[in-house]
Design a protein around this motif. Sequence first.
Motif, mmCIF file in Angstrom:
data_model
loop_
_atom_site.group_PDB
_atom_site.id
_atom_site.type_symbol
_atom_site.label_atom_id
_atom_site.label_comp_id
_atom_site.label_asym_id
_atom_site.label_seq_id
_atom_site.Cartn_x
_atom_site.Cartn_y
_atom_site.Cartn_z
ATOM 1 N N HIS A 13 50.307 -34.644 -34.987
ATOM 2 C CA HIS A 13 51.752 -34.458 -34.840
ATOM 3 C C HIS A 13 52.079 -32.988 -34.558
ATOM 4 C CE1 HIS A 13 56.005 -35.418 -36.642
ATOM 5 N NE2 HIS A 13 56.043 -35.127 -35.361
ATOM 6 N N ALA A 14 51.481 -32.111 -35.335
ATOM 7 C CA ALA A 14 51.730 -30.675 -35.152
ATOM 8 C C ALA A 14 51.217 -30.207 -33.788
ATOM 9 C CB ALA A 14 51.069 -29.885 -36.273
ATOM 10 N N ALA A 15 50.053 -30.694 -33.365
ATOM 11 C CA ALA A 15 49.494 -30.300 -32.060
ATOM 12 C C ALA A 15 50.398 -30.770 -30.922
ATOM 13 C CB ALA A 15 48.092 -30.881 -31.899
ATOM 14 N N LEU A 16 50.905 -31.992 -31.012
ATOM 15 C CA LEU A 16 51.803 -32.512 -29.971
ATOM 16 C C LEU A 16 53.049 -31.655 -29.851
ATOM 17 C CD1 LEU A 16 51.488 -36.326 -30.760
ATOM 18 C CD2 LEU A 16 50.787 -35.222 -28.626
ATOM 19 N N ARG A 17 53.626 -31.278 -30.982
ATOM 20 C CA ARG A 17 54.845 -30.452 -30.947
ATOM 21 C C ARG A 17 54.535 -29.054 -30.420
ATOM 22 N NH1 ARG A 17 59.374 -32.032 -33.716
ATOM 23 N NH2 ARG A 17 59.853 -29.918 -34.435
ATOM 24 N N ASN A 18 53.365 -28.536 -30.759
ATOM 25 C CA ASN A 18 52.973 -27.211 -30.263
ATOM 26 C C ASN A 18 52.759 -27.203 -28.758
ATOM 27 O OD1 ASN A 18 52.678 -25.040 -32.282
ATOM 28 N ND2 ASN A 18 51.394 -26.504 -33.348
ATOM 29 N N LEU A 19 52.106 -28.262 -28.254
ATOM 30 C CA LEU A 19 51.696 -28.272 -26.851
ATOM 31 C C LEU A 19 52.721 -28.902 -25.915
ATOM 32 C CD1 LEU A 19 47.982 -29.243 -27.485
ATOM 33 C CD2 LEU A 19 48.797 -27.032 -26.670
ATOM 34 N N LEU A 20 53.439 -29.930 -26.378
ATOM 35 C CA LEU A 20 54.381 -30.638 -25.501
ATOM 36 C C LEU A 20 55.820 -30.200 -25.710
ATOM 37 C CD1 LEU A 20 52.979 -34.295 -25.735
ATOM 38 C CD2 LEU A 20 52.360 -32.480 -24.127
ATOM 39 N N GLY A 21 56.149 -29.707 -26.899
ATOM 40 C CA GLY A 21 57.514 -29.263 -27.167
ATOM 41 C C GLY A 21 58.072 -29.902 -28.428
ATOM 42 N N GLU A 22 59.124 -29.302 -28.937
ATOM 43 C CA GLU A 22 59.687 -29.762 -30.209
ATOM 44 C C GLU A 22 60.528 -31.015 -30.067
ATOM 45 O OE1 GLU A 22 61.558 -26.719 -32.467
ATOM 46 O OE2 GLU A 22 59.720 -25.543 -32.656
ATOM 47 N N HIS A 23 60.665 -31.531 -28.828
ATOM 48 C CA HIS A 23 61.339 -32.823 -28.666
ATOM 49 C C HIS A 23 60.476 -33.955 -29.203
ATOM 50 C CE1 HIS A 23 58.602 -32.697 -25.248
ATOM 51 N NE2 HIS A 23 58.651 -34.021 -25.249
ATOM 52 N N VAL A 24 59.183 -33.706 -29.383
ATOM 53 C CA VAL A 24 58.275 -34.735 -29.892
ATOM 54 C C VAL A 24 58.633 -35.041 -31.341
ATOM 55 C CG1 VAL A 24 55.903 -35.227 -30.571
ATOM 56 C CG2 VAL A 24 56.367 -34.166 -28.356
#
Length: 879
Positions: free
Chosen positions: A579-590
């Motif tokens: 979850h943290a990696a997705l928000r870091n790499l794709l954006g905080e909309h995740v």
Amino acid sequence: MKSKEIKDSFLQYFQLKSHALVKSAALLPRNDPTLLFTNAGMVQFKGYFLGTDTPPYPRATSCQKCMRAGGKQSDIENVGFTARHHTFFEMLGNFSFGDYFKRDAIVYAWELLTQWFKLPTDKLYASIYEDDDEAASLWLQHTSISPDRVVRLGAKDNFWQMGDTGPCGPCSEIIIDQGAHMGCGKPDCKVGCDCDRYLELWNLVFMQYEKDANNTLTPLPKPSIDTGMGLERITAVIQQKPSNFDTDIFAPIIGAISGATGIPYGRDRHQDSSIRVVADHVRCLTFLLSEGLMPANEGRGYVLRRIIRRASRHARVLGMDRAFLHSLVPAVIEAMGEAYPEITINSQRSEDILRNEEERFFRTLQKGTEIIDGLVRSLQASNRDVIPGDEVFRLYDTYGFPLELSVEIARENAMTVDEAGFVQEMERQKTRGKASWSEQQPHGLPALITSLYNSVAKIGGETYFLGYEFLESEAEVRLLLRDSEGVDTLLEGQHGEIILDKTPFYGESGGQAGDTGIITTQDALIEVTDTKKTHNNLIIHKVVLKRGQIGISDRVTCRVNEQDRLATMRNHSATHLLHAALRNLLGEHVKQAGSLVSPTRLRFDFTHFYQLSPADKDAIEDMVNERVIDNLKVNTHLMDIKDAMSYGAMALFDEKYGDIVRVVEMDGFSKEFCGGTHCRASGEIGPFVIVSEASIASGVRRIEALTGKRALAHIRKNTQQLQAIAQTLKTETPLEKILTLSRHTRELEKELERLKHKEMTSESSTVLDAITEVNGVKTLVVRKDGLDQKGLRDFADRLKERLGSGIILVASTLDDQTNFLCMVTKDLTDRFDAGGLLKAVASAANGRGGGKRDMAQGGTRDNDKVNDALKKIYDVISR
């Protein structure tokens, strides 16, 4: 008074009267499948009123964000066309859970309205239930209201009930006379009229009875109070505005709409309606999206999509020819962000989803509006006022134009839609894409079991969970269930459920699967096949008695399956890193949209608009594995919920949290509210590998991944397959060899096609010698085995080019199937039907076939009869 002052004054008043100030619950109700959305202030207190939960305070006050757009309580069709209707609104309320009753509720309401809000007493009325003499007396004894202003009304207006059965009681509404200029002008206009003159301000519900299936009313042992007053409505009254939309609540939003469209509010009645629709809906959309809801084709997600589409259509009426709604989110935040910080935190996500959804719908809206506008003009020209159902269905089926927008456009033009005809067309086509939604029905545990669970929870409290520290413990049996009924004992071979006073078994919740293992006594062996957790924190062990028997109050030993638990912990901790990696790499909309954590795998659903590229997946895998290698310490903290939010911990909006929450932190990389079990450090997770990534709904994607030994097994399997491929190809660079072979194969295929074409061209010249003339029509019958259907078609096309005018019949046997193809040149299709000719030939070989007048195809497996069947065509042509 500004709207904020009105809200604050209301809450401060009741705090002075010893009411606990309770934060608004989410718009998306948790553990209540009977509701699409939170639609009243009492929803979060429902368990207290029903007696299933114990209230932590005797009286409370709140300002609850509410939605009424979907199901029975839907105001969406009226929004924009009246002064009072909204999809989203704020409900001010005060509540008593068996503490004070009618007298205090009446006194509090009167005092607040007349002394704090300074409403004129000679303009106020109180409606009461026609048989409620007690309420009538209390109004006259404890307030300064005039006796002629206490009005008795029937059950439709002044008797409230939670459902067909359950708590219910009379209610009293405080009404203000806004003057004749706000009324309908009818001579019989009075309290109870639906016009805006006699405006209902505040509803006081006196919950004093229990209603059973026979409609018998039994007095409740602890009567309660539930009141509700819309903030928008009381603000309009205090600010002396004729419409809720004229108050300071909507001023920033309407200002932004007028600024963007260049259309001033208040100049044109029809444009004003569209401005009000957009203003109301964008407020609603901002809040729903902030809670993680995504547009969908059913349930809550469809209501969200419907509101987006209705707002988009009215934006187009205002001249907006592009996606527009997302640009209004900052105006909503300006108006309401201070009171509801979640809409500020999630503003970028809300804007992205709105833009994406509106852009997808815009082409449908543009085309559908053009068609229905033309249809309306045509019908009006012929003095017809009903749009046919089949026309509306065609719009829906061909262009995806929603029924409800057709209905609204019809209403704006003083017309109606033949909705019954629409439904008939829908049924005829047997489509599942229905342009409606249905409220989810209650589901889950049988009522009897729920009642037993609630009784156990009330008497003995929740099950104490030991599994954070221990995988083995002693415990005492509190309840046994078999076939949905409580029993004293479970015997060998029987299936059932066990509730203990304490347990190391984790009950399925928060996406984490329940534990398995064994429970033993000196004489019994019990297999735990699954573990569940109820809303009131009872842990239910699903069991099979392998040996002996067990009874209530027996002392037992519990042992969790250690290997499965450890594997589950690895997967759960990995989801936090993911979850943290997705928000870091794709954006905080995740945002997390669902998860499953079991011993065998992890599944993580998240909001994102696009498919992940191979590079994206590699980067996510790398970031998670780097954090694993870093061996981050995993810490858990019990914190006050406000402190946890300030600490930066992430919460899920579809979860309901208490005042104290458990925060799982991975050394600064990840902080989440979580009640699950986790590794002590990230290094225990082992390797992490993504095995799939796909879309599961509009704007929602799913990653499935493996950790630990299963990840190693997956990597080893892929490695072994790669090694086997390399050995088969006798190369150390199998990818290069495969690419070379692939290129060579394509070249050979092209050469083969060239040779086939050359052969067919040559052969077509030869077979033309076989042309026979029947009734003046050139007829060519050819059998050429070994052709697939494409080759057969190509061969027939070449023959047709050379033939000029005539009829061609070609047959080819390949494997155990013979295919036929018949062609009739266009100059002869008025005399001959290729479909009929082929059908006659195929049937002669026990086959089937058919097609159009110029070309038909068929086949048979009775290959021995093919040659005789081909001759049949001459007879058919001659006839």
